[in-house]
Design an enzyme around this catalytic site. Structure first.
Site, PDB file in Angstrom:
ATOM      1  N   ARG A 183     -13.190   0.135  -5.324  1.00  0.00           N
ATOM      2  CA  ARG A 183     -12.668   0.300  -3.969  1.00  0.00           C
ATOM      3  C   ARG A 183     -12.257   1.745  -3.689  1.00  0.00           C
ATOM      4  NH1 ARG A 183      -7.988  -0.798  -0.440  1.00  0.00           N
ATOM      5  NH2 ARG A 183      -8.619  -2.379   1.076  1.00  0.00           N
ATOM      6  N   CYS A 241       0.834  -1.207   0.000  1.00  0.00           N
ATOM      7  CA  CYS A 241       0.000   0.000   0.000  1.00  0.00           C
ATOM      8  C   CYS A 241       0.867   1.254   0.000  1.00  0.00           C
ATOM      9  CB  CYS A 241      -0.914   0.003   1.225  1.00  0.00           C
ATOM     10  SG  CYS A 241      -2.051   1.400   1.276  1.00  0.00           S
TER      11      CYS A 241
END
Length: 524
Positions: free
Chosen positions: A418, A319
């Site tokens: 998302r 991430c």
């Protein structure tokens, strides 16, 4: 003026557990790692539990049907990834629920007029060697016989031979009636030395098959996470766009729990999604939400009706949200604050809402730290991506075996649902009737404006069972060092200390030369 937190946000690597008193009874084999999965009222038992505090992340490169089966076998739970078509996700859930059901609906069936070539092709496709022979070749046709690998020899039996020529006929097959219990079915299997027992109705139509291997599997894996029908439990991811279509499909497929897959959970979109599920299903369908990093975020989702709350933004190994957007918080600090908010919510309402630490785990001991800090269970991506059971390819990089691993925020995942709340797409979601994405909305959003995840490799580590076994052994041993035999007891007794950067160096091997890093010359 912006609000400033007084203290720095910390990561797991900045903490250590301080040992506590261990009684003679506090030994690894006495440690219970079961935890609640969903909200419950004080004094009651949660409807769903985990036998180990591990779940696999809602990611394309981590959680498919194979991962879900392997992890449920060890006592955990997988959340099948949502960034795929509704039908594909539904099929994965169905595969898990059908894999081990005690009473299994056969998905590999043949008719008597088919040939050995058909049998071999079906075996190659499904991996199943036991195939009921039914009148119409379906899972509930009239039982005519059965074919197993003992009924033919590919080197001698011609591939054009009809199934009726080499199958074991119905007259020679032991079967159970429709009222046969699972215990009785297993007794018949053992008493008659069978590998499988067909279950038929009064008209001899096939209903189910009970397999010996399922009994053996349960004995070898006593922590299996099973539902009331002895099927493996499985979770499924959903998004805040097409939930009016996706949720009913996943519920019909048998998903035990859902979880909203989102980069940030403190939003109206998640509130709408949870409210819709409650309006349609009440408390029957369980749904987790997130992610959040502070007290306010937790409170928002708890009051919205989330069954558990995921904690963590920007801490995953793939991430890059913090780099790209400057959003996030140190994972340890996030877990500590949200755990306190959960405890306060329990005192005020009498309702316990479990929290899931998602991200920031680098070493096995970080898992125990997260649990000691208040997490009820963990969601892991990189950890599970390394195993045989993850859906990615094993490749060789610089002479080492690696597994591919990419984030849901990467271009490769194409998971725009998302990260995006496009007006056209959301308007479609809010419209009456089925929430079907228009092609225009999809085309406009199928390419991310910027990435929040990377495409990478992780070192291949072998089987899930072997690695999870080692991880849990470390967890149990550490808990004993803290004088705890259950996770609630660990959270009560744990003593945590912040450490300096020098202490981190001191904690590893130092001031020595490791043997595996030295090439010794043979003696003369």
């Amino acid at each position: 003026m912006a609000y400033f937190y007084e203290d720095a946000a910390h990561t797991f690597n900045e903490y250590l557990l301080v040992p506590g008193y261990s009684s003679a009874a506090c030994i690894p084999q006495n440690v219970d790692l079961s935890v609640p999965l969903v909200r419950y009222r004080a004094g009651e038992q949660p409807k769903l539990r985990l036998n180990i505090p591990l779940t696999s992340a809602i990611m394309q490169s981590v959680s498919d049907a194979d991962m879900a089966i392997a992890l449920a076998r060890e006592g955990g739970l997988s959340f099948i990834f949502a960034s795929q078509s509704i039908e594909a996700e539904k099929q994965m859930v169905t595969s898990v629920k059908d894999y081990k059901a005690g009473f299994v609906v056969s998905d590999s069936n043949v008719s008597p007029d088919q040939t050995l070539a058909d049998v071999l092709a079906l075996k190659e496709k499904s991996g199943h060697s036991t195939m009921p022979v039914t009148s119409d070749g379906t899972s509930h046709g009239r039982m005519l016989g059965i074919v197993t690998s003992r009924d033919y020899r590919p080197s001698r039996t011609p591939t054009h031979a009809k199934v009726s020529e080499f199958m074991t006929p119905r007259s020679k097959i032991k079967v159970g009636g429709k009222d046969t219990s699972l215990r009785r079915a297993n007794d018949i299997i053992w008493d008659n030395k069978l590998n499988a027992l067909p279950i038929v109705d009064d008209d001899d139509h096939l209903l189910y098959i009970v397999f010996r291997k399922d009994y053996d599997s349960h004995k070898e894996n006593p922590l299996e996470n099973l539902d009331e029908k002895k099927r493996y439990r499985v979770g499924a991811g959903i998004n805040t766009h097409d939930y009016t279509e996706r949720v009913p499909a996943l519920v019909a497929a048998g998903a035990d729990i859902l979880c909203i897959d989102s980069s940030e959970g403190f939003s109206e979109w998640q509130l709408r999604t949870i409210q819709w599920i409650r309006e349609q299903y009440g408390e029957e369908v369980r749904v987790g939400a997130g992610n959040v990093v502070d007290r306010e975020g937790f409170r928002f989702l708890a009051e919205a009706g989330a069954d558990f709350v995921k904690v963590g933004i920007g801490g995953g190994s793939i991430c890059i949200t913090r780099e790209q957007k400057g959003i996030g918080r140190g994972q340890a600090t996030s877990v500590i604050e949200v755990a306190q908010a959960r405890n306060d919510y329990l005192k005020e309402t009498g309702i316990y809402v479990p929290i899931c630490s998602d991200g920031g785990i680098v070493y096995d001991h970080h898992m125990t730290l997260a649990l000691a800090m208040g997490a009820d269970f963990l969601m892991l991506g990189r950890y599970f991506a390394r195993f045989d059971e993850s859906p990615t390819d094993k490749v060789t990089v610089n002479g080492n075996y690696m597994k591919e691993y990419w984030g849901e925020g990467s271009v490769r995942a194409r998971n725009w649902q998302r990260y995006t709340h496009d007006t056209a797409a959301q308007a479609q979601s809010d419209a009456p009737g089925p929430s079907v994405m228009t092609s225009l909305a999809y085309d406009a959003q199928k390419k991310l404006t910027f990435e929040e995840g990377v495409d990478s490799y992780v070192p291949y580590a072998g089987s899930l069972k072997d690695n999870v076994g080692v991880t849990l052994a470390k967890m149990r041993s550490t808990m004993c060092n803290c004088g705890a035999c259950t996770l609630p007891e660990l959270q009560t007794k744990a003593k945590l200390t912040l450490i300096s950067s020098t202490s981190i160096i001191e904690g590893g091997a130092h001031d020595v030369m490791l043997k595996d890093q030295v090439n010794l010359l043979p003696p003369r």
